[in-house]
Design an enzyme around this catalytic site. Sequence first.
Site, short mmCIF file in Angstrom:
data_model
loop_
_atom_site.label_atom_id
_atom_site.label_comp_id
_atom_site.label_asym_id
_atom_site.label_seq_id
_atom_site.Cartn_x
_atom_site.Cartn_y
_atom_site.Cartn_z
N ARG A 1 0.89 -1.36 0.05
CA ARG A 1 -0.22 0.08 -0.04
C ARG A 1 0.89 1.24 -0.16
O ARG A 1 0.80 2.22 0.70
CB ARG A 1 -0.89 0.07 1.13
CG ARG A 1 -1.87 -1.02 1.21
CD ARG A 1 -2.78 -1.18 0.12
NE ARG A 1 -3.40 -2.54 0.05
CZ ARG A 1 -3.02 -3.62 -0.78
NH1 ARG A 1 -2.02 -3.32 -1.50
NH2 ARG A 1 -3.48 -4.68 -0.73
N SER B 1 -9.85 0.26 4.17
CA SER B 1 -8.92 -0.21 5.29
C SER B 1 -8.31 1.26 6.03
O SER B 1 -7.63 1.81 5.28
CB SER B 1 -8.01 -1.10 5.05
OG SER B 1 -8.73 -2.28 4.68
N GLU C 1 -3.15 3.34 6.80
CA GLU C 1 -3.17 3.05 5.34
C GLU C 1 -3.62 4.36 4.66
O GLU C 1 -3.26 4.89 3.64
CB GLU C 1 -3.92 1.80 5.11
CG GLU C 1 -4.01 1.69 3.61
CD GLU C 1 -4.62 0.35 3.22
OE1 GLU C 1 -4.48 -0.53 4.00
OE2 GLU C 1 -5.49 0.35 2.15
#
Length: 298
Positions: free
Chosen positions: A176, A221, A291
């Site tokens: 990510r 997320s 994230e």
Amino acid sequence: MNYSDLDNEIKDLIKGKIEINKPMKKYTSFKVGGKADIVAAVDQIDQLKKLIAYLKENNIPYFVIGNGTNLLIKDEGIRGVIIKLSGSFKKILITGQTIQAGAGVTLNKLLEMSIKYNLSGLEFTTGIPGSVGGSLLMNAGIKGCSIGGVVDWVKVLSPEMKEVILKAKEIKFYYRESNLSQYIILEAGFSLEKSSRKAILERIKLYQERRTSINFPNAGSIFKNPLGRFAGELIEKAGLKGYSIGDAQVFPGHANFIQNIGRAKAKDILLLIDKIKETVQAQFGVNLELEIKVVGDN
Ligand SMILES: Cc1cc2nc3c(=O)[nH]c(=O)nc-3n(C[C@H](O)[C@H](O)[C@H](O)COP(=O)(O)OP(=O)(O)OC[C@H]3O[C@@H](n4cnc5c(N)ncnc54)[C@H](O)[C@@H]3O)c2cc1C
């Protein structure tokens, strides 16, 4: 400093829509965020270059936004110019087994085109609501597959204002994350495999079955999974499923999501993030890393 009186100067540089003092909640999937001085839709590369040159020369801050699906924008908003790539940045070109897509194309559209032309490789992107640009920067994906693994090349605007084509092997894609944040991503090429429509649709269905379904505004997320652990599981074990601050709530269906169940402020979400981080650190000694990207003034 407020830059909203810049609109006339910018109007001379670009042809796209310019909005002044626009609440950023309109541009983010979380539906929170204060006002941006200016939101400028840029349609063409030459206009983008002119605009960036002007902003750099005048020390005006800017921020490129994709679909706003991985962002938490603070209640105080963002100073300067938000750049949204539109027009020619939304073009898709298919040649044989290669799809060339502008940074403003949504992954949804990209997947739709790959199905239409019986091209396989992007099935795992089903349900990821980002743009090509944002997804490359974030190396969006699911467990085992990410966009960095299927991209062939990425065309960027360098800090020196040069258009550069980076081959995938020259780019660093992490979990990510990528090393593309110094650039403005302009377009990308994906080399895909020929397949049958039926097989592609079956694979998409399997990926869809693994996805979390959530109805309230959110940003996917919130935390990265720590090595060998799942952030959602740690948050659930810490007893925080359903916990809320204001209208920001830990999603009862999957604890690594925060949902905006009404009129959550960015402040509520940030307090909830702090609460989660502190509780998980205290109970399991794990430092959860964000994230999502938090942007905006303090
Ligand atoms: C319901 C839901 C489900 C999700 N599921 C997933 C998932 O399964 N997997 C996953 O990885 N993510 C998921 N996400 C998060 C998000 O969709 C991805 O991170 C997506 O790739 C972000 O793309 P975006 O265009 O929305 O980027 P934005 O949120 O707009 O921006 C993200 C970052 O990219 C930068 N950026 C955007 N465009 C450019 C550009 N052209 N050039 C340079 N920088 C740029 C921005 O400045 C920012 O720093 C989900 C989000 C939601 C709301």
